[in-house]
Design an enzyme around this catalytic site. Sequence first.
Site, PDB file in Angstrom:
ATOM      1  N   CYS A  27       4.978  -1.366  -2.908  1.00 11.28           N
ATOM      2  CA  CYS A  27       4.358  -0.038  -2.993  1.00 11.28           C
ATOM      3  C   CYS A  27       4.486   0.562  -4.387  1.00 11.28           C
ATOM      4  O   CYS A  27       3.615   1.311  -4.811  1.00 11.28           O
ATOM      5  CB  CYS A  27       4.961   0.888  -1.954  1.00 11.28           C
ATOM      6  SG  CYS A  27       6.742   1.018  -2.095  1.00 11.28           S
TER       7      CYS A  27
ATOM      8  N   GLU B   5       6.093   7.996   3.627  1.00 12.96           N
ATOM      9  CA  GLU B   5       6.284   7.155   2.427  1.00 12.96           C
ATOM     10  C   GLU B   5       5.026   6.316   2.280  1.00 12.96           C
ATOM     11  O   GLU B   5       4.877   5.283   2.949  1.00 12.96           O
ATOM     12  CB  GLU B   5       7.527   6.270   2.606  1.00 12.96           C
ATOM     13  CG  GLU B   5       8.831   7.037   2.700  1.00 12.96           C
ATOM     14  CD  GLU B   5       9.356   7.520   1.345  1.00 12.96           C
ATOM     15  OE1 GLU B   5       8.957   6.956   0.318  1.00 12.96           O
ATOM     16  OE2 GLU B   5      10.164   8.461   1.331  1.00 12.96           O
TER      17      GLU B   5
HETATM   18  P1  NAD Z   1      -0.170   0.357   7.487  1.00 16.52           P
HETATM   19  O1  NAD Z   1      -0.375   1.816   7.288  1.00 16.52           O
HETATM   20  O2  NAD Z   1      -1.324  -0.469   7.844  1.00 16.52           O
HETATM   21  O3  NAD Z   1       0.925   0.096   8.629  1.00 16.52           O
HETATM   22  C1  NAD Z   1       2.172   0.748   8.666  1.00 16.52           C
HETATM   23  C2  NAD Z   1       2.626   0.930  10.108  1.00 16.52           C
HETATM   24  O4  NAD Z   1       1.680   1.713  10.808  1.00 16.52           O
HETATM   25  C3  NAD Z   1       2.763  -0.370  10.890  1.00 16.52           C
HETATM   26  O5  NAD Z   1       3.985  -0.329  11.607  1.00 16.52           O
HETATM   27  C4  NAD Z   1       1.565  -0.388  11.818  1.00 16.52           C
HETATM   28  O6  NAD Z   1       1.843  -0.991  13.054  1.00 16.52           O
HETATM   29  C5  NAD Z   1       1.269   1.091  12.016  1.00 16.52           C
HETATM   30  N1  NAD Z   1      -0.161   1.352  12.196  1.00 16.52           N
HETATM   31  C6  NAD Z   1      -1.192   0.732  11.576  1.00 16.52           C
HETATM   32  N2  NAD Z   1      -2.378   1.268  11.973  1.00 16.52           N
HETATM   33  C7  NAD Z   1      -2.077   2.258  12.841  1.00 16.52           C
HETATM   34  C8  NAD Z   1      -2.847   3.208  13.592  1.00 16.52           C
HETATM   35  N3  NAD Z   1      -4.190   3.222  13.516  1.00 16.52           N
HETATM   36  N4  NAD Z   1      -2.203   4.080  14.382  1.00 16.52           N
HETATM   37  C9  NAD Z   1      -0.842   4.077  14.470  1.00 16.52           C
HETATM   38  N5  NAD Z   1      -0.072   3.199  13.786  1.00 16.52           N
HETATM   39  C10 NAD Z   1      -0.658   2.318  12.985  1.00 16.52           C
HETATM   40  O7  NAD Z   1       0.523  -0.155   6.129  1.00 16.52           O
HETATM   41  P2  NAD Z   1       0.998  -1.620   5.720  1.00 16.52           P
HETATM   42  O8  NAD Z   1      -0.187  -2.511   5.542  1.00 16.52           O
HETATM   43  O9  NAD Z   1       2.090  -2.092   6.600  1.00 16.52           O
HETATM   44  O10 NAD Z   1       1.645  -1.309   4.290  1.00 16.52           O
HETATM   45  C11 NAD Z   1       0.881  -1.198   3.124  1.00 16.52           C
HETATM   46  C12 NAD Z   1       0.814   0.236   2.642  1.00 16.52           C
HETATM   47  O11 NAD Z   1       2.068   0.867   2.728  1.00 16.52           O
HETATM   48  C13 NAD Z   1       0.438   0.323   1.171  1.00 16.52           C
HETATM   49  O12 NAD Z   1      -0.423   1.407   0.977  1.00 16.52           O
HETATM   50  C14 NAD Z   1       1.756   0.576   0.478  1.00 16.52           C
HETATM   51  O13 NAD Z   1       1.672   1.218  -0.757  1.00 16.52           O
HETATM   52  C15 NAD Z   1       2.444   1.434   1.489  1.00 16.52           C
HETATM   53  N6  NAD Z   1       3.886   1.326   1.354  1.00 16.52           N
HETATM   54  C16 NAD Z   1       4.577   2.415   0.950  1.00 16.52           C
HETATM   55  C17 NAD Z   1       5.945   2.335   0.770  1.00 16.52           C
HETATM   56  C18 NAD Z   1       6.758   3.507   0.326  1.00 16.52           C
HETATM   57  O14 NAD Z   1       7.981   3.399   0.382  1.00 16.52           O
HETATM   58  N7  NAD Z   1       6.177   4.585  -0.118  1.00 16.52           N
HETATM   59  C19 NAD Z   1       6.590   1.119   0.999  1.00 16.52           C
HETATM   60  C20 NAD Z   1       5.833   0.039   1.415  1.00 16.52           C
HETATM   61  C21 NAD Z   1       4.480   0.145   1.597  1.00 16.52           C
END
Ligand code: NAD
Length: 453
Positions: free
Chosen positions: A243, A209
Amino acid sequence: MYYQDILHSQREFFKTQKTKNVKFRKIYLEKLRDLITQNEDVLYEAINQDFGKSQFETYATEISFILKDIDYYLKNLNSLSKPKKVTTNLSNQIATSKIHSEPLGCTLVIGAWNYPYQLTLSPLIASIAAGNCCILKPSEMAENTTKAMAKIINENFPSDYVYAFEGGIDETTEILKLKFDKIFFTGSTKVGKIVYKAAAEHLTPVTLELGGKSPVIVTKDANMEVAAKRIVWGKFLNAGQTCVAPDYILVEESVKEQFLELLRKQITEFEYKPDSEQYTRIINQKNFQRLIQLIDPKKIYFGGNYNESNLYIEPTVLNNVTWEDNVMQEEIFGPILPVLSYTNFHNALNSVLESEKPLSAYIFTNNDEEKDLFIQKLSFGGGCINDVVMHLGNDNLPFGGVGNSGMGSYHGKFGFETFSHQKAILDRATWGEPDLKYPPYSENKIKWIKKLL
Ligand code: NAD
């Protein structure tokens, strides 16, 4: 506890077959519902500490979603988990054919911080409903909400059934080395690729997602007041950290000035003040700094003020934006709304097509031909006509992205299916079978098999 120990214990527990019992799943869904309602104040307090989100928004966009999800599954679980009879083709007669939904096993849910409860607990609820064990890894960026959720889960669920790990990149990297039967990830496209690669090592199915730049098209045939009101609400909800928030607006040139004025009026009426109950803060310094760099002072139509000490960015509308501007190069994920204009509807659609497929897209128009073209030409996860964001509140619609904005979907029956394997069973009678398919073959048999198949 070590990640592999918990996963191992969950695998052993899954083997006992207990989670396959629908009554067992319902008991834990009810338990989770009770825990959420009993701890509502704790959850409000934690999210308020993390990014100043109000009780109203937390209830409307998080708690109510979770409770609705639980109620949906409690009501529909019997029918969802029942084998579905399908017709049997002639060459397989005499037989019955059924699809059995079976749980995948040990699942991992990695959440994002922006709607921390909904984005972590909704997939958990679907995973439980489908009969799985589950490990949760909420986002470390919403520290207090993560702690609150981990405490509630780990003190009340057996760890060999559901367990929540706190942690950031290092911890998630370790967890991702393990073999799960399903990974459900919500977050950025960049990290989605990391998760996908890690899952590929074990051939683990994933639901991703992700995000993207979700456009809103406003044509001259739109109801302008309604468009401005709904867009402003959807954009500045959670300070744009949503998002499916409108990322940018493409408005027909002939109505642009009128529309901009309505945006200004609506933002003013909604009273987004610093430190007010109406308006959320930016999650952290890093995102705050990233966002203020996207505000080009020459293009500010409305807003543009910010305060670093309380991570407040005023709802900001940028005018005369071009596709080359910095603000158009990445998902904004904050309270900055660029406005671009177009003179030809087809060209407007084509310019959206030039970009990666977004998670959502919206159009405001009362023109049926424009509505049809919007649906037919553009590819995006999901969206609305004459509204924004609200499609994700309808459980009868799948919620998920396409291409760069993700793969797979959830909500309602789609969440159940996402966490299930559809096992195909043909149950054949031991009588009434012609000898046609068995050797020795003959000209006559070929003639009949051609007719039959
Ligand atoms: P992110 O990708 O930075 O983090 C998401 C998760 O991944 C966190 O739990 C984090 O601990 C983990 N993570 C981060 N870096 C990592 C790595 N290098 N290796 C492994 N795990 C890692 O995203 P965010 O800042 O929490 O959220 C923002 C993004 O999420 C935006 O792009 C937004 O559009 C998207 N989003 C999508 C939805 C959806 O339902 N489609 C909902 C909310 C947010």
